[in-house]
Enzyme design. Structure first.
Site, PDB file in Angstrom:
ATOM      1  CE1 TYR A 137      -3.700   2.497   0.656  1.00  0.00           C
ATOM      2  CE2 TYR A 137      -2.337   3.284   2.476  1.00  0.00           C
ATOM      3  CZ  TYR A 137      -3.427   3.445   1.632  1.00  0.00           C
ATOM      4  OH  TYR A 137      -4.233   4.538   1.756  1.00  0.00           O
ATOM      5  CG  ASP A 232       5.842   3.658   0.679  1.00  0.00           C
ATOM      6  OD1 ASP A 232       6.204   4.342   1.654  1.00  0.00           O
ATOM      7  OD2 ASP A 232       4.650   3.511   0.360  1.00  0.00           O
ATOM      8  CE  LYS A 260       2.706   5.073   8.334  1.00  0.00           C
ATOM      9  NZ  LYS A 260       1.302   5.154   8.667  1.00  0.00           N
TER      10      LYS A 260
END
Ligand code: HOZ
Length: 420
Positions: A137, A232, A260
């Site tokens: 994802y 990623d 994050k």
């Protein structure tokens, strides 16, 4: 109930789908405050948190230094939409810590970072095709939603309506950890693939580490083809090692997406990479990307305070504690006659019920018993432990998960496994 009130004004009552508990059933918990490893919900119940805001809470909730940095910045200004010295400070830290990153652009979310990575890869190479992996994802931009993990996997939406067929057709989706499939795709489309994007440790179909040699092979194939390799590292960055997965596995991508942890819990994203590629971004180059809140000083201040706390000792203790909790959970599974495969990489872990280890591929995840996970999730919540509300998400461990917290978690797991 808050969820009923929320549903009247917010689609599904939540601002991000996995939070709705569709993967585990029941109603979501509404939280009010956090302290170290603990959360308190709107009714005053306390629980140990392994979601950790989906990764950024690496130093515990309300870490004193992070909160002080945010307060100090709030006393100066909340934002300018103009450059600050602070954002150079964060960029310099990222460049010095993440081995392949020579330049970095700050944004507001991981989705922005991956969306820009795709555009930059296309602009830089002059090609259109993108390769991604099933169950990985990369946020919710059109190009990256095919067969994606996280909420799409939780809700069983393989391809979202609203993504034009012409856009989806530019994305090739391959099985994760399958180097042969990568070889075949590049043989079928020579010099036509702009970039290959992957989570170097998959974290949105549960935790799936790369098989030995997989990252090295995709690096070699992409390089030989003149295609860009995009890691990623929104989840793995500053988590699985101080320099992220690329430092841990010794494989250097061309572009890296971050988020994050670099915002210390506030909204942030970043795209970094080789100077030559990054210099194609506007205004230096012609590939456009922009944002009013990019480099927001509150998020940047929180990120700097967080990165400054991440020394090698932190990673040593994360590794020990992740080993400990997963080993003991495995033992408890055996004690209660449950077959549970557990995957983990420093600070990330996931449990696959009624599945045989090793779990290396998406089909194995899809065949694991997500109903049993849902029962375990609720049994843990009743005992004061908040796990990810989906079998396809990972648990996060930070420095706040000390021995006493882990002991309390294992006692809850003992009771939960007996009960389900
Ligand atoms: N997609 C996120 C986890 N991989 C969940 C985001 C959220 O609900 O906050």
């Amino acid at each position: 109930m808050l969820i009923d009130r929320a549903r009247r004004t917010i689609p599904g009552g939540v601002n991000s789908p996995v939070r709705a508990f569709k993967g585990v059933g029941g109603d979501p918990v509404f939280f009010k405050s956090g302290d170290g490893a603990w959360l308190e919900d709107a009714d005053g119940n306390r629980c140990i948190d392994y979601v950790c805001s989906w990764g950024p809470v690496m130093l515990g909730h309300r870490n004193a230094k992070v909160v002080a940095a945010i307060k100090a910045q709030a006393d100066l200004a909340l934002g300018f939409g103009a450059p600050t010295e602070l954002e150079i400070d964060l960029a310099e830290r990222i460049v010095s810590m993440v081995p392949s990153v020579e330049k970095v652009r700050l944004m507001n979310s991981g989705t922005e970072a991956t969306m820009t990575a795709v555009r930059l890869a296309r602009g830089f190479t002059g090609r259109d095709l993108i390769v991604k992996f099933e169950g990985c994802y990369h946020g919710h931009s059109d190009a990256l939603l095919t067969k994606a993990g996280s909420g799409l996997l939780t809700l069983g939406i393989p391809n979202s309506p609203g993504v034009p067929q012409a856009v989806a057709a530019q994305t090739l989706t391959l099985p994760f950890n399958d180097a042969e499939a990568v070889r075949k795709a590049y043989a079928a489309y020579p010099q036509r693939i702009a970039g290959l994007i992957l989570e170097p440790v998959a974290g949105n179909m549960g935790c799936i580490p790369p098989q030995p040699g997989f990252l090295e092979t995709v690096r070699q194939i992409t390089q030989a083809d003149g295609s860009l390799l995009i890691f990623d590292e929104v989840m793995t960055g500053f988590r699985v090692a101080r320099g992220g997965a690329q430092a841990r596995y010794g494989v250097m991508p061309d572009l890296t997406t971050l988020g994050k942890i670099i915002g210390g819990g506030l909204p942030v994203g970043a795209l970094g990479g080789r100077r030559e590629v990054m210099d194609r971004l506007a205004p230096e180059g012609d590939v456009y990307q922009a944002g009013t809140l990019s480099g927001n000083p509150l998020a940047v201040a929180a990120g700097i305070a967080t990165l400054d706390a991440l020394d090698e000792e932190v990673y040593a203790s994360l590794a020990v504690n992740t080993d400990l909790i997963t080993r003991e959970l495995q033992a408890l599974g055996r004690k209660h006659g449950r077959r549970i495969a557990i995957n983990q990489v420093c600070g990330m872990f996931s449990l696959f019920f009624d599945a045989a280890a090793p779990i290396t591929a998406f089909e194995q995840v899809a065949n694991a018993n997500s109903d049993a996970y849902a029962r375990f999730f609720h049994a843990m919540l009743q005992r004061g432990v908040y796990l990810a509300p989906s079998a396809f998400e990972v648990g996060f461990i930070g420095v706040q998960h000390t021995q006493d917290i882990i002991d309390a978690t294992l006692a809850a797991a003992d009771g939960a496994l007996a009960a389900i």
